[in-house]
Design a protein around this motif. Structure first.
Motif, PDB file in Angstrom:
ATOM      1  N   ASN A 102     -12.149   5.166   7.605  1.00 56.28           N
ATOM      2  CA  ASN A 102     -12.844   5.166   6.317  1.00 56.28           C
ATOM      3  C   ASN A 102     -13.986   4.154   6.264  1.00 56.28           C
ATOM      4  N   LYS A 103     -14.284   3.539   7.378  1.00 56.75           N
ATOM      5  CA  LYS A 103     -15.287   2.469   7.412  1.00 56.75           C
ATOM      6  C   LYS A 103     -16.701   3.044   7.380  1.00 56.75           C
ATOM      7  N   GLN A 155      -4.213   0.503  10.004  1.00 55.53           N
ATOM      8  CA  GLN A 155      -5.444  -0.060  10.568  1.00 55.53           C
ATOM      9  C   GLN A 155      -6.386   1.042  11.023  1.00 55.53           C
ATOM     10  N   TYR A 191      -6.376   4.104   9.877  1.00 54.64           N
ATOM     11  CA  TYR A 191      -6.844   4.766   8.648  1.00 54.64           C
ATOM     12  C   TYR A 191      -8.045   4.017   8.063  1.00 54.64           C
ATOM     13  N   ASP A 192      -7.972   2.689   8.009  1.00 56.74           N
ATOM     14  CA  ASP A 192      -9.085   1.898   7.479  1.00 56.74           C
ATOM     15  C   ASP A 192     -10.325   2.024   8.351  1.00 56.74           C
ATOM     16  N   GLU A 193     -10.117   2.070   9.674  1.00 53.67           N
ATOM     17  CA  GLU A 193     -11.253   2.257  10.577  1.00 53.67           C
ATOM     18  C   GLU A 193     -11.913   3.616  10.340  1.00 53.67           C
ATOM     19  N   ARG A 246       0.847  -1.195   0.000  1.00 60.19           N
ATOM     20  CA  ARG A 246       0.000   0.000   0.000  1.00 60.19           C
ATOM     21  C   ARG A 246       0.876   1.237   0.000  1.00 60.19           C
ATOM     22  N   SER A 303     -14.500   9.149   6.997  1.00 60.34           N
ATOM     23  CA  SER A 303     -13.217   9.859   6.851  1.00 60.34           C
ATOM     24  C   SER A 303     -13.347  11.362   7.038  1.00 60.34           C
TER      25      SER A 303
END
Length: 437
Positions: free
Chosen positions: A349-350, A343, A345-347, A222, A389
């Motif tokens: 954007n969830k 991790q 960052y993904d949370e 990534r 986000s």
């Protein structure tokens, strides 16, 4: 955003000018020199451009003997950081020896320097401002920070002196991760270690801070951008100036990142300044990670990490922020830092499906009903996530003004129990609207 710095000797009206340009009352104004101890910064918008303005007016030298050295050091640090410099001189007093000394330093500046003849609040003083051309610097602007006269043309000149706005690729969705924290906690060491381990560095991007560079790299396939918050290059004799500009860089790094990784010195522990920075990043709704660096230097027992985290939370850290214990010197768990940041960052954007969200909200309401408001029963009809986000959740109810902070925290905790959001500030908004038919 570009950075514009106000410099000059004490009691020439720098704080008043700052308040005028930012349209705020953040800087304390007083006739006594050196009254502003905590220097500040704010945003200025003019002619369609926005820039950061720094008030360096709160110079408080440690002793009278170090007064001129402190002024000189502050100017040198400003030269290192700013894109445009505003040199403020009091036209009522005229040019002093200290003004001449500052001007001598500013003549070597690569950046544009605008000379501000302040306190020019009548025709006579505006004429006296012509004396400032003898300083041999940039254009001279006679104005009055108190009543605002002359500030319009002056701001036009500031905008013209700003650097060109960089082109930003609209499709660049690489996560931006910033290492923030006090000076000497290991931000540069950790960044250099991670960059040195990664051989897939793609490019380097000019940062918003003068002479800083953001590094683009790959982590587990990534692409990310590591936002530069490196320490100041010059060792300053006046510690308070270094602390101030370090905090300024931290603020600007937080503004541009998706996830802020706060580094803490394990030997010093979690301090009030750490709590302040963490809260600032949370208020900006950034993803949050705390890395306790120099963990190799701490004598450990069975529950050392648990006790450290508990003490940090007692000092004002945030419950949902994950902690990681690492060492930039030995490399201990350093490779986990960016993994954890991604991790978070993904949370951040969830997106939660509306049906699952309402199942959790309905269960929470059954477990604990909202308090009544003015004798009325408060009913939450419907909830939905309106953006990610950062995540924002809208709750529609009959009396939104009846939802108190304690019940908001209760609902937020239930959302976290059900959906995670570790390291992510959540926004819960309550609106007066019925469930759609």
């Amino acid at each position: 955003m570009p950075l514009v710095a106000i410099v000059g000797r004490p009691n020439v009206g720098k704080s008043t000018l700052f308040n005028r340009l930012t349209e705020a009352r953040q800087a304390i104004v007083h006739d006594e020199a050196g009254v502003t101890r905590d220097r500040i910064y704010g945003d200025v918008e003019w002619g369609g451009r926005v820039f950061d303005l720094v008030d360096t007016g709160g110079l408080v030298p440690r002793s009278a003997e170090r007064f001129e050295a402190a002024i000189r050091e502050q100017v040198m640090l400003t030269l290192e950081e700013a894109d445009v410099i505003l040199f403020v001189v009091d036209v009522e007093t005229g040019i002093t020896d200290l003004d001449q000394e500052v001007a001598q330093v500013l003549r070597r500046a690569e950046q544009p320097v605008l000379v501000v003849g302040n306190k020019a609040d009548n025709d006579l003083r505006r004429m006296e401002a012509a004396e400032l051309w003898s300083l041999g610097l940039g254009d001279v602007f006679a104005l009055s920070a108190i009543n605002g006269s002359g500030t319009g043309d002056f701001l036009d000149a500031v905008i013209e002196a700003l650097p060109e706005q960089p082109d930003v690729a609209e499709d660049d969705d690489a996560p931006r991760i910033a290492f923030i924290g006090r000076p000497n906690v290991g931000k540069s060491s950790l960044a250099n270690l991670l960059l040195g381990r990664q051989r897939s560095i793609v490019t380097e991007i000019a940062g918003t801070t003068r002479d800083s560079v953001d590094a683009r790299m790959e982590v587990n396939g990534r692409e990310i951008v590591l936002v530069d918050t490196a320490g100041l290059r010059k060792k300053a004799r006046v510690k308070e100036n270094v602390e101030f500009y370090s905090m300024l860089r931290t603020e600007r790094a937080i503004q541009t990142c998706d996830v802020a990784v706060l580094l803490i010195d394990a030997e010093r522990g979690f301090e009030a300044q750490d709590a302040k920075v963490l809260r600032e990043a949370a208020d900006m709704k950034k993803g949050l990670v705390v890395v306790v660096n120099k963990w190799d230097l701490v004598e450990k027992e069975t529950n050392t990490a648990r006790d450290f985290e508990r003490a940090a939370k007692e000092r004002g850290t945030i419950d949902f922020v994950p902690f990681l214990y690492a060492s930039a010197l030995t490399g201990q768990r350093a490779d986990k830092v960016l993994d954890l940041a991604l991790q978070v960052y993904d949370e951040r954007n969830k997106r939660i499906p509306t049906s699952k969200l309402n199942e959790v909200v309905e269960a929470a309401v059954r477990a604990q009903y909202p308090p009544s408001w003015r004798g009325n029963y408060v009913k939450i009809n419907f909830a939905t996530q309106v953006r990610e986000s950062p995540p924002v959740f809208a709750f529609f109810c009959n009396y939104p003004q009846g939802i108190k902070e304690s019940y908001k925290r209760f609902l937020e905790n239930r959302l976290r129990d059900a959906f995670g959001f570790e390291g992510v500030p959540l926004t819960l908004s309550f609106k007066a609207k019925s469930k759609p038919q």
